[in-house]
Scaffold this active site. Structure first.
Site, PDB file in Angstrom:
ATOM      1  CG  ASN A 183      -1.713   1.209   1.427  1.00 47.09           C
ATOM      2  OD1 ASN A 183      -1.794   2.040   0.519  1.00 47.09           O
ATOM      3  ND2 ASN A 183      -2.333   1.351   2.584  1.00 47.09           N
TER       4      ASN A 183
ATOM      5  CE  LYS B 258      -0.099   3.171   4.779  1.00 38.14           C
ATOM      6  NZ  LYS B 258      -0.118   3.245   6.221  1.00 38.14           N
TER       7      LYS B 258
ATOM      8  CG  HIS C  31      -5.859   1.561   5.025  1.00 35.78           C
ATOM      9  ND1 HIS C  31      -5.428   2.598   5.820  1.00 35.78           N
ATOM     10  CD2 HIS C  31      -4.839   0.675   4.954  1.00 35.78           C
ATOM     11  CE1 HIS C  31      -4.184   2.341   6.205  1.00 35.78           C
ATOM     12  NE2 HIS C  31      -3.805   1.183   5.700  1.00 35.78           N
TER      13      HIS C  31
ATOM     14  CD  GLU D 105      -2.971   5.288   6.792  1.00 37.52           C
ATOM     15  OE1 GLU D 105      -2.921   5.350   5.563  1.00 37.52           O
ATOM     16  OE2 GLU D 105      -2.097   4.739   7.483  1.00 37.52           O
TER      17      GLU D 105
ATOM     18  CD  GLU E  74      -3.393  -2.854   7.244  1.00 32.37           C
ATOM     19  OE1 GLU E  74      -2.236  -2.977   6.830  1.00 32.37           O
ATOM     20  OE2 GLU E  74      -4.124  -1.900   6.930  1.00 32.37           O
TER      21      GLU E  74
ATOM     22  N   GLY F  57       2.355   2.143  10.731  1.00 38.71           N
ATOM     23  CA  GLY F  57       3.253   3.286  10.585  1.00 38.71           C
ATOM     24  C   GLY F  57       3.938   3.704  11.878  1.00 38.71           C
TER      25      GLY F  57
ATOM     26  CB  SER G  58       5.223  -1.770  11.910  1.00 37.65           C
ATOM     27  OG  SER G  58       4.783  -0.449  12.171  1.00 37.65           O
TER      28      SER G  58
HETATM   29  P1  PGA Z   1       2.798   0.213   7.573  1.00 37.06           P
HETATM   30  O1  PGA Z   1       1.335   0.391   6.936  1.00 37.06           O
HETATM   31  O2  PGA Z   1       3.380  -1.044   7.007  1.00 37.06           O
HETATM   32  O3  PGA Z   1       3.553   1.460   7.138  1.00 37.06           O
HETATM   33  O4  PGA Z   1       2.612   0.142   9.047  1.00 37.06           O
HETATM   34  C1  PGA Z   1       0.482  -0.710   6.733  1.00 37.06           C
HETATM   35  C2  PGA Z   1      -0.809  -0.270   6.129  1.00 37.06           C
HETATM   36  O5  PGA Z   1      -1.283   0.831   6.455  1.00 37.06           O
HETATM   37  O6  PGA Z   1      -1.407  -0.965   5.296  1.00 37.06           O
END
Ligand code: PGA
Length: 253
Positions: A9, A11, A97, A99, A169, A175, A215
């Protein structure tokens, strides 16, 4: 036997040049693995989807959108439908997701409509869910995940749900550099599979892939993948570095 699936992803990152370069570097690095023993997808920003899909067209790496609207066409200024995404070469779409849930404010109900719309438009949804840190600390993880799962899949029959990949997740791991331990992740994945069994029967529950995200890095991917109910990884930050993403793909085999 569920085939491993690793999705990146991106983003709101890359530009038209670096996105295509990143896609090419991933395709070169993952040449022997992708498609044969592991399914791989990248999810660039909407505006670069077509260019990235073009760069990957002769490879077995699929392209996914980071979101999709819940209607197929019409007066929805600024939105993008599943059939449009399919038209430009997308295979997958992330739905729900964290976010989008927590920054943009998407509800379980909207996520449910997006999952249905994605399937109707010919895409394979990657349905993301997971608890906040405060919910984990209040011992509400099971309750939150169960609610998100049941609401997100509401109205989907057995045939439709077979198109869905689930991505657990935990929001506190996204993140932040804090990865769930393999045991913490496995516990929730097992719960999700048990609930899927109750909703759709054992056979379907055994077939649906459940990815872990939050992460994921080259040095923790292999350990996560050893868990029985972790079928793949949804990778954010580390999917922006071709070497790291390729290493994660290879360690998921
Ligand atoms: P990250 O994000 O690996 O940077 O923690 C995962 C995601 O949001 O799908």
């Amino acid at each position: 036997m569920r085939k491993p699936f690793v999705a990146g992803n991106w983003k709101m990152n890359t530009d038209s040049h670096s996105g295509v370069e990143l896609a090419r570097a991933i395709a070169d690095g993952a040449l022997d693995a992708a498609g044969h023993s592991v399914d791989v997808a990248v999810c660039p920003p909407f505006v670069y989807l077509q260019a990235v899909a073009g760069a990957l067209s002769s490879t077995s790496i699929a392209v996914g959108a980071q979101d999709v609207y819940c209607e197929q066409k019409g007066a929805f200024t600024g939105e993008i439908s599943a059939s449009m995404l399919k038209d430009i070469g997308c295979t997958y779409a992330l739905c729900g997701h964290s976010e989008r849930r927590h920054v943009i404010g998407e509800s379980d109900e909207l996520v449910n409509k997006k999952i249905s719309a994605a399937i109707l438009g010919g895409l394979l949804p990657i349905f993301c869910l997971g608890e906040l840190l405060s919910e984990r600390e209040a011992l509400e993880t099971d309750e939150v995940v169960s609610r998100q799962l049941r609401n997100g899949l509401s109205g989907l029959d057995v045939e439709k749900v077979s198109a869905v990949t689930i991505a657990y997740e935990p929001v506190w791991a996204i993140g932040t550099g804090l990865t769930a331990t393999p045991e913490q992740a496995q516990q929730v994945h097992a719960l999700i599979r048990k609930l899927l069994g109750e909703m759709y029967g054992e056979r379907v529950a055994e077939e649906i892939r459940i990815l872990y995200g939050g992460s994921v890095k080259p040095d923790n991917a292999a350990e996560l993948m050893t868990e029985k109910d972790i079928d793949g990884l949804l990778v954010g930050g580390a999917s922006l570095k071709a070497d790291d993403f390729v290493a994660i793909i290879k360690s998921s085999l």
